[in-house]
Design an enzyme around this catalytic site. Structure first.
Site, mmCIF file in Angstrom:
data_model
loop_
_atom_site.group_PDB
_atom_site.id
_atom_site.type_symbol
_atom_site.label_atom_id
_atom_site.label_comp_id
_atom_site.label_asym_id
_atom_site.label_seq_id
_atom_site.Cartn_x
_atom_site.Cartn_y
_atom_site.Cartn_z
ATOM 1 C CG ASN A 122 1.724 4.257 -4.382
ATOM 2 O OD1 ASN A 122 2.379 4.627 -3.414
ATOM 3 N ND2 ASN A 122 1.041 3.135 -4.353
ATOM 4 N N GLY A 123 -1.360 5.317 -4.284
ATOM 5 C CA GLY A 123 -2.056 5.783 -3.095
ATOM 6 C C GLY A 123 -3.557 5.592 -3.155
ATOM 7 C CG ASP A 124 -5.745 6.439 -0.419
ATOM 8 O OD1 ASP A 124 -5.059 5.711 0.326
ATOM 9 O OD2 ASP A 124 -6.045 7.608 -0.123
ATOM 10 C CD GLN A 184 10.877 0.878 -3.309
ATOM 11 O OE1 GLN A 184 10.578 0.597 -2.150
ATOM 12 N NE2 GLN A 184 10.025 1.420 -4.160
ATOM 13 C CB CYS A 201 10.406 4.333 3.125
ATOM 14 S SG CYS A 201 9.984 3.442 4.647
ATOM 15 C CE LYS A 229 5.625 4.288 -3.711
ATOM 16 N NZ LYS A 229 5.170 3.310 -2.725
ATOM 17 N N GLY A 269 0.168 -1.095 -3.416
ATOM 18 C CA GLY A 269 0.907 -1.710 -2.315
ATOM 19 C C GLY A 269 -0.030 -2.355 -1.319
ATOM 20 N NE ARG A 270 -1.219 1.780 2.668
ATOM 21 C CZ ARG A 270 -2.022 2.742 3.142
ATOM 22 N NH1 ARG A 270 -2.470 2.673 4.379
ATOM 23 N NH2 ARG A 270 -2.358 3.763 2.391
#
Length: 244
Positions: free
Chosen positions: A188-190, A55, A86, A125, A212-213
């Site tokens: 993407n997300g949660d 990336q 980002c 992304k 990710g996280r």
């Protein structure tokens, strides 16, 4: 948390179809090269098994295109992914990352430059938009596809949200349902567990999910999700000894 060491741990558990390096700054990549240092020293690109995505981010189309081409030809990575998502101030305020959502013409110029320079798939992304009043992902997704990208990952927050609140998957689903969109859409997300992953596929119809996280400290999350999607069975959590 996507450095070489952790990617190796994740690979050991399996389940992740594609891993990405940390964000690679194009100017930093060139600086290392010009000073006789291998960019591989920082990112571990050359020595890692494929598939591997890199990336990259910057605010200069020519620099991004040059590095994207080198990653394709010299390092033979699988995918070059452009980071237009980002939200960190020092990146976004320089007109890079999610900062590109405030300059769509430049975003398209940069994307087109990398696609034309690269011999491998280029993906993007990004986020829903700059803020609540400017959720422009539906139009942006079409424009990015027109530049020749091979897939689009959408994080379900705006730049202004950073990582606060809940990710809004509704717009991700709308992008996927748009009959004009022919490329894979990755959500993407949660997504923190197998049930949420299954819901993302069932409810919003995405072609893939990016995590990710939720993978921090849980390198087994990908294999647990994959097992659940295929069997409907939840695997037991690793023992304390295994976590240690």
């Amino acid at each position: 948390f996507t450095n070489l060491a952790y990617r190796r741990v994740v690979r050991g558990y399996g389940g992740a179809g594609l891993q990405f390096t940390e964000m690679v700054n194009a100017k930093g990549f060139n600086w290392l090269d010009e000073h006789g240092e291998s960019p591989d020293r920082l990112w571990g690109i050359a020595e890692e098994p494929r598939p591997l995505g890199v990336q990259i981010w910057d605010n200069d189309p020519a620099t991004l295109a040059r590095v994207g081409a080198r990653l394709a030809h010299e390092y033979r990575v699988s995918v070059v992914d452009i980071n237009f998502g980002c939200p960190v101030r020092k990146i976004a305020n320089r007109g890079a990352g999610a900062g590109m959502l405030a300059n769509i013409p430049l975003m398209m110029e940069m994307t087109r430059a990398i696609v034309e320079a690269s011999s491998i798939p280029v993906t993007v992304k990004t986020r829903l938009g700059w803020d609540e009043q400017n959720k422009i992902i539906l139009e942006v997704a079409e424009q990015l596809q027109d530049q020749g990208i091979q897939a689009l990952t959408i994080h379900g927050r705006t730049r202004a949200q950073m990582y606060k609140g809940q990710a809004d998957w509704t717009l991700i689903g709308e992008v996927k349902k748009n009959p004009r969109m022919q490329i894979p859409i990755v959500g993407n997300g949660d997504i923190t567990n197998p049930m949420e992953a299954k819901n993302a596929f069932d409810k919003y119809g995405v072609d893939g999910i990016m995590i990710g996280r939720a993978a921090v400290g849980k390198p087994w999350i990908f294999s647990h999700i994959k097992h659940y999607l295929h069997t409907g069975e939840l695997l037991p959590q690793p023992s304390v000894a295994e976590k240690v």
